[in-house]
Design an enzyme around this catalytic site. Structure first.
Site, PDB file in Angstrom:
ATOM      1  CB  VAL A  86     -44.304  86.748 -14.127  1.00  0.00           C
ATOM      2  CG1 VAL A  86     -44.438  86.678 -15.642  1.00  0.00           C
ATOM      3  CG2 VAL A  86     -45.679  86.888 -13.477  1.00  0.00           C
ATOM      4  CE  LYS A  87     -37.716  79.910 -15.773  1.00  0.00           C
ATOM      5  NZ  LYS A  87     -37.688  78.441 -15.604  1.00  0.00           N
TER       6      LYS A  87
END
Length: 219
Positions: A86-87
């Site tokens: 997850v960025k």
């Protein structure tokens, strides 16, 4: 050093993977838009297609900027595939979200990092990766590679596990420079990776070998 390709283009990802050196993929909303991927469902399907091509971490960026929405988006992305990272943008609510995801065992990539202070907060929150933008700093007459060096030195000194991704790579020399200062990962366009193969002496040497082979075999 790990090599990630920074793109949402499936053909380029496949080509990079066929070199047998690809360790992962990073994407962002701009890269998705460049490929004409629109709508939440289509974006998620595209992430799954990327995960089919690469046996490594695939960074998928949240769009939200408030804490609750970041958590919601991030959890939906994380369940798509075990390789999804997850960025999250390096903002106040992003640091909070990274801490939450870390406690949940969800891998994170803290993006849009432009200072040592931001990198420190991301590491303290438990980010899996931190992504300083080398090229964008160079664009404003700031030494992007030196920031990579600073972060690597601090992480090593304080024994942080967060890996440094040298992002916003513009050319092959950026890769070499980031390698020299100890970046854990470089994420870049396919052209920069392929550029590492180029050398005039390799080209001229191969031409000589082939010409000699042809001569001695009377071809």
């Amino acid at each position: 050093m790990k090599f990630f390709i920074d793109t949402a283009n499936l053909a380029q990802i496949k080509e990079a993977n066929e070199l047998s050196i690809l360790d992962g993929v990073t994407t962002n909303p701009s890269l998705m838009a460049k490929e004409g991927i629109k709508g939440d469902k289509n974006v998620k399907r595209h992430y799954l297609e990327i995960c089919k091509l690469v046996d490594g971490d695939v960074s998928a960026e949240v769009i939200a900027t408030d804490y609750e929405s970041m958590i919601h988006e991030g959890e939906e992305l994380a369940i798509l595939h075990p390789n999804i990272v997850v960025k999250v943008p390096c903002i106040k609510e992003g640091i909070r979200a990274i801490k939450y995801f870390t406690k949940k065992g969800i891998k994170t990539n803290c993006t849009l990092v432009f200072s040592l202070g931001q990198a420190l907060l991301a590491a303290k929150a438990g980010a899996t990766y931190v992504s300083p933008f080398v090229g964008r700093l160079d664009d404003i007459s700031t030494d992007g590679v030196d920031l990579i060096r600073q972060i690597v030195d601090v992480y090593n000194y304080y024994n942080y596990d967060t890996q440094v991704i040298a992002a916003s790579i513009r050319h092959t020399m950026h890769i070499i420079q980031c390698l020299e200062v100890g970046a854990d990962v470089v994420t870049c366009p396919l052209s920069a990776i392929v550029g590492l193969l180029k050398h005039p002496l390799t080209d001229s040497g191969l031409a000589t070998f082939l010409a000699d082979h042809k001569r001695v075999n009377n071809e």
